[in-house]
Design an enzyme around this catalytic site. Sequence first.
Site, mmCIF file in Angstrom:
data_model
loop_
_atom_site.group_PDB
_atom_site.id
_atom_site.type_symbol
_atom_site.label_atom_id
_atom_site.label_comp_id
_atom_site.label_asym_id
_atom_site.label_seq_id
_atom_site.Cartn_x
_atom_site.Cartn_y
_atom_site.Cartn_z
ATOM 1 N N GLU A 180 0.831 -1.215 0.000
ATOM 2 C CA GLU A 180 0.000 0.000 0.000
ATOM 3 C C GLU A 180 0.862 1.260 0.000
ATOM 4 O OE1 GLU A 180 -2.916 -0.447 3.168
ATOM 5 O OE2 GLU A 180 -4.148 -1.735 1.913
ATOM 6 N N GLU A 373 -5.484 -8.385 -1.297
ATOM 7 C CA GLU A 373 -6.147 -8.194 0.003
ATOM 8 C C GLU A 373 -7.612 -7.877 -0.227
ATOM 9 O OE1 GLU A 373 -4.583 -5.617 3.055
ATOM 10 O OE2 GLU A 373 -2.513 -6.067 2.464
HETATM 11 C C1 BGP Z 1 -4.449 -3.121 4.861
HETATM 12 C C2 BGP Z 1 -3.076 -3.555 5.289
HETATM 13 C C3 BGP Z 1 -3.025 -4.810 6.076
HETATM 14 C C4 BGP Z 1 -4.256 -5.151 6.846
HETATM 15 C C5 BGP Z 1 -5.552 -4.698 6.233
HETATM 16 C C6 BGP Z 1 -6.752 -4.779 7.134
HETATM 17 O O1 BGP Z 1 -4.505 -1.751 4.774
HETATM 18 O O2 BGP Z 1 -2.233 -3.735 4.171
HETATM 19 O O3 BGP Z 1 -1.820 -4.873 6.751
HETATM 20 O O4 BGP Z 1 -4.147 -5.132 8.189
HETATM 21 O O5 BGP Z 1 -5.485 -3.422 5.729
HETATM 22 O O6 BGP Z 1 -6.774 -3.712 8.007
HETATM 23 P P1 BGP Z 1 -7.006 -3.857 9.547
HETATM 24 O O7 BGP Z 1 -5.989 -4.815 10.034
HETATM 25 O O8 BGP Z 1 -6.815 -2.524 10.106
HETATM 26 O O9 BGP Z 1 -8.384 -4.352 9.706
#
Ligand code: BGP
Length: 475
Positions: A180, A373
């Site tokens: 990201e 993701e």
């Molecule tokens: C993205 C990141 C991840 C992950 C995901 C979910 O932005 O790349 O590392 O954690 O989001 O977010 P969260 O863990 O805050 O629910």
Amino acid sequence: MENKINQFPEGFLWGGAVAANQCEGAWNVGGKGVSTADVATGGAVDKHREYTDGVIEGKYYPSHEAIDFYNHYKGDVALLAEMGFKCFRTSIAWTRIFPNGDEAEPNEEGLKFYDNLFDECLKYGIEPVVTISHYEMPYGLVEKYGAWRSRKLVDFYVNYCEALFTRYKDKVKYWMTFNEINAVALFPFIPAGIKLKEGENKEQVSYQAAHHQLVASAKAVKLGHEINPNSKIGCMILYPLAYPETCNPKDVQAVNEMMNTHYFFSDVHVRGYYPNYQKRYFERNNINIEMEAGDEEILKAGKVDYIGFSYYMSLVISSKPTDKNSTAGNMLGGIKNPYLEASDWGWQIDPEGLRTSLNNLYDRYQVPLFCVENGLGAIDKVEEDGSINDDYRIDYLRKHIVEMKKAVTIDGVELMGYTPWGCIDLISASTGEMKKRYGFIYVDKDNDGNGTLERSRKKSFNWYKNVIATNGEEL
Ligand code: BGP
């Protein structure tokens, strides 16, 4: 086997994703140095958005212990294999390889850990997909050089990449340079180690850091291809699909402007040059990016092979400043969409938006895409008999896969694979919580760090296993 046009292609990379600092734990084991994630107490992103010079009170257990994947990886990979994973996206903790970031030689024990992990994956025919830097970096580089503020980081990062590409050239084919990367302009500490000083211009600092990262990424892509011409090296962007609040052209323009702040990163990665809109933006806002002679050539020579992206939700944008119905908890803010439901954390669930996003990205770039993701953060309930009936997660994933399939089969988008986030429960990046779970595999650990760490299969485990077995035919 022949590809059928109404199905996902043969060889589609079904799998799941995690990141080192959110699952490994063992933060000071095996010669590992301290990373930015290790000093970010509690919710890394939420608590470290802006000014973070100094200790922030909170629990350190999230990245320090996480789900102890470091010691459980064999059993965990066996469970992923049981689901039939074709690939597994994880990241390498930079601090296992270069504990402070500026050493001349890599740490053998750290390299060995990932040798073992990749061997374990390959034993089951699971292709590792590796993010080189996922929301962490050596804290030593922050203290000594100001992290990505400094041009010196380009060399440290490229040395790190060289160590990885050389060591794992026969084990890893798919890489991504920065997780990201476009988040740097939103909250600069976690993606780029930037501690803003009082009164500093956040955009000036973040975009200079971003330039260094983009140059570093391009150099890494070129180097990776030299070391292994068969490797596929991508970027990774957070894709923030946004809708205008109304059909007022001003709202549409507001969306375009907002999207450009993100497209800037994929434009440079894929096209190899700074887009005009961004140059003008810098001029209008007195942002002065220091470039070295030769940077333009470096960017051109290091175009990525594919775009990895995260997609969880969509946003609504207005041209008028408003805090009305703001979607609290959502990392990107925005207005509430009356047509969509949201997760317990305010992330607006929009499966059709995934199809739109795939089309937007493919139309714009015509390079392969990889959805690395996607998923639903939810609170799971363990029943008395130990079962976990996460139908809400199945529902979320099913609907997203349906739309992804339409993008592939109806729209002709070239999609390499799908790795839902947090395939095994892990620490949330934005909140530092354990209770916000994404996995097919449950991990017994609570928000305070208590629990046996025992793993168990949720209902979604068998559901996803069948999705993979039928190549997305049975949803
Ligand atoms: C993205 C990141 C991840 C992950 C995901 C979910 O932005 O790349 O590392 O954690 O989001 O977010 P969260 O863990 O805050 O629910």
